[in-house]
Design an enzyme around this catalytic site. Structure first.
Site, PDB file in Angstrom:
ATOM      1  CD  GLU A 122       5.169 -13.913  20.584  1.00 24.87           C
ATOM      2  OE1 GLU A 122       4.552 -14.922  20.182  1.00 24.87           O
ATOM      3  OE2 GLU A 122       6.241 -13.977  21.195  1.00 24.87           O
ATOM      4  CG  ASP A 124       7.875 -11.394  22.043  1.00 27.38           C
ATOM      5  OD1 ASP A 124       6.748 -11.711  22.439  1.00 27.38           O
ATOM      6  OD2 ASP A 124       8.484 -11.988  21.133  1.00 27.38           O
ATOM      7  CD  GLU A 126      11.540 -12.727  24.467  1.00 26.31           C
ATOM      8  OE1 GLU A 126      10.864 -13.748  24.298  1.00 26.31           O
ATOM      9  OE2 GLU A 126      12.565 -12.485  23.800  1.00 26.31           O
ATOM     10  CG  ASN A 141      11.453 -10.961  17.961  1.00 21.84           C
ATOM     11  OD1 ASN A 141      11.450 -10.346  16.889  1.00 21.84           O
ATOM     12  ND2 ASN A 141      11.713 -12.247  18.042  1.00 21.84           N
ATOM     13  NE  ARG A 150      10.301  -7.853  11.194  1.00 23.53           N
ATOM     14  CZ  ARG A 150       9.288  -8.588  10.721  1.00 23.53           C
ATOM     15  NH1 ARG A 150       8.506  -9.251  11.552  1.00 23.53           N
ATOM     16  NH2 ARG A 150       9.053  -8.650   9.420  1.00 23.53           N
ATOM     17  N   GLY A 220      24.620 -15.779  27.026  1.00 22.09           N
ATOM     18  CA  GLY A 220      24.468 -16.799  25.989  1.00 22.09           C
ATOM     19  C   GLY A 220      24.344 -18.209  26.531  1.00 22.09           C
ATOM     20  NE  ARG A 297      18.691 -13.766  13.358  1.00 21.65           N
ATOM     21  CZ  ARG A 297      17.951 -13.241  14.328  1.00 21.65           C
ATOM     22  NH1 ARG A 297      18.416 -12.162  14.984  1.00 21.65           N
ATOM     23  NH2 ARG A 297      16.803 -13.753  14.666  1.00 21.65           N
TER      24      ARG A 297
END
Ligand SMILES: *[C@@H]1O[C@H](CO)[C@@H](O)[C@H](O)[C@H]1NC(C)=O
Ligand SMILES: *[C@@H]1O[C@H](CO)[C@@H](O)[C@H](O)[C@H]1NC(C)=O
Length: 310
Positions: A122, A124, A126, A141, A150, A220, A297
């Protein structure tokens, strides 16, 4: 006449299409005959003359075409999505997109390619909506064989609500690259030899969607959607696809694009120096989040973050 021609050309690559470029000559003729009176209003996308290229995946009453521009609306009742009829493997995928004007807090607008399934590939784009006057953020991503995570986020160097801008994916056996207008904003290269999955065997559908994602989209999740401002309408034009149609019955037919295929040319398989400069320009001036540098992360950055570009 020049204006009419220009309008015809714009229309011929106009969305509604998801046109295969190879059939443009025919479309162009049809459009020229149609002239520039693109006043027809379709109440649903399915009524448009292009419905053979697209289907409405979700909520037909929130999709319409005005003056050859496809509009997707988010209302209190629903979001909406359209998807290509065909699946594709490798190629060029482009959309002209103008984002929701004014307040779009809590609204996610996406243009993406996806194979679907657990081990999905995929790519993306966004667009994270924002309050009136506050900037949109573009999140991208890339998933390969179901592995994503990612995310990169950039501010744009223009107001994406004010005009149509072009968002493009170019994908071949060596590289997936993404562009905003003519600027390369990211690339994901084939490191299968080093043991990393690369998208090269699954067909993908092409999607445009828009829906409420108040829980995370704006600051957020701090600014939820305000339905008193609905409908939230994003506009699509100038779709273009130049690709190989993927058939599940002969899954390898597109695997090795012919050498002459333009999107398989060397300059799209590896990153030319002027593109490296663009990537660096975006990273230095506009990138506000990069998974590669999110050490909380990823204590060890993912492979592609440290591999030299080829
Ligand atoms: C909404 O945006 C349009 C286009 O940018 C602008 O002309 C208009 O004044 C805005 N309306 C409001 C209520 O802010
Ligand atoms: C929305 O606007 C705020 C304030 O300018 C900004 O900090 C934020 O990055 C913007 N985008 C999102 C997705 O919250």
């Amino acid at each position: 006449m020049a204006a009419a021609m220009r309008s015809a050309v714009l229309n011929s690559t106009g969305v509604m299409g998801f046109l295969m470029l190879s059939c443009c000559a025919m479309m162009m003729m049809m459009m020229m005959m149609k002239g520039s009176d693109a006043q027809t209003t379709y109440t649903t996308f399915a009524e448009s003359q292009y419905s053979n290229q697209f289907v409405i995946a979700w909520e037909p009453s929130n999709v319409w075409v005005v003056n050859d521009v496809l509009e997707l609306a988010v209302t209190e009742a629903s979001g909406t999505a359209v998807q290509s009829v065909n699946m594709y493997l490798f190629g060029y995928f482009r959309v002209g997109l103008k984002l929701v004007p004014n307040d779009s807090a809590g609204v996610l607008t996406a243009f993406y390619l996806s194979s679907g399934g657990n081990a999905h590939d995929e790519f993306d784009f966004e667009f994270l909506g924002n309050s009136s006057g506050q900037p949109y953020v573009l999140q991208t991503n890339i998933f390969a064989a179901g592995v994503g995570g990612r995310e990169q986020r950039i501010n744009l160097w223009f107001d994406p609500r004010a005009d149509f801008h072009t968002y493009t994916v170019i994908w071949n056996p060596q590289s997936v690259s993404m562009y905003v207008d003519d600027v390369m904003i990211r690339v994901f290269q084939n490191h299968e030899n080093e043991g990393q999955a690369y998208p090269n065997s699954q067909g993908v559908g092409v999607y445009s969607s828009s829906f409420e994602a108040s829980s995370w989209v704006t600051q957020g999740g701090k600014v939820p959607i305000d339905y008193s401002q609905a409908p939230f309408v994003s506009s699509y034009s100038n779709y273009g696809i130049d690709s190989c149609v993927f058939e599940a019955t002969s899954p390898t037919a597109c695997s090795n694009p012919p050498a002459g295929t333009w999107w398989n040319a060397q300059e799209y398989q590896s990153v030319p120096s002027y593109r490296v400069t663009q990537l660096q320009w975006v990273k230095t001036n506009y990138m506000i989040y990069n998974y590669c540098t999110d050490t909380a992360r990823y204590p060890t950055p993912p492979f592609e973050c440290t591999a030299p570009l080829f």
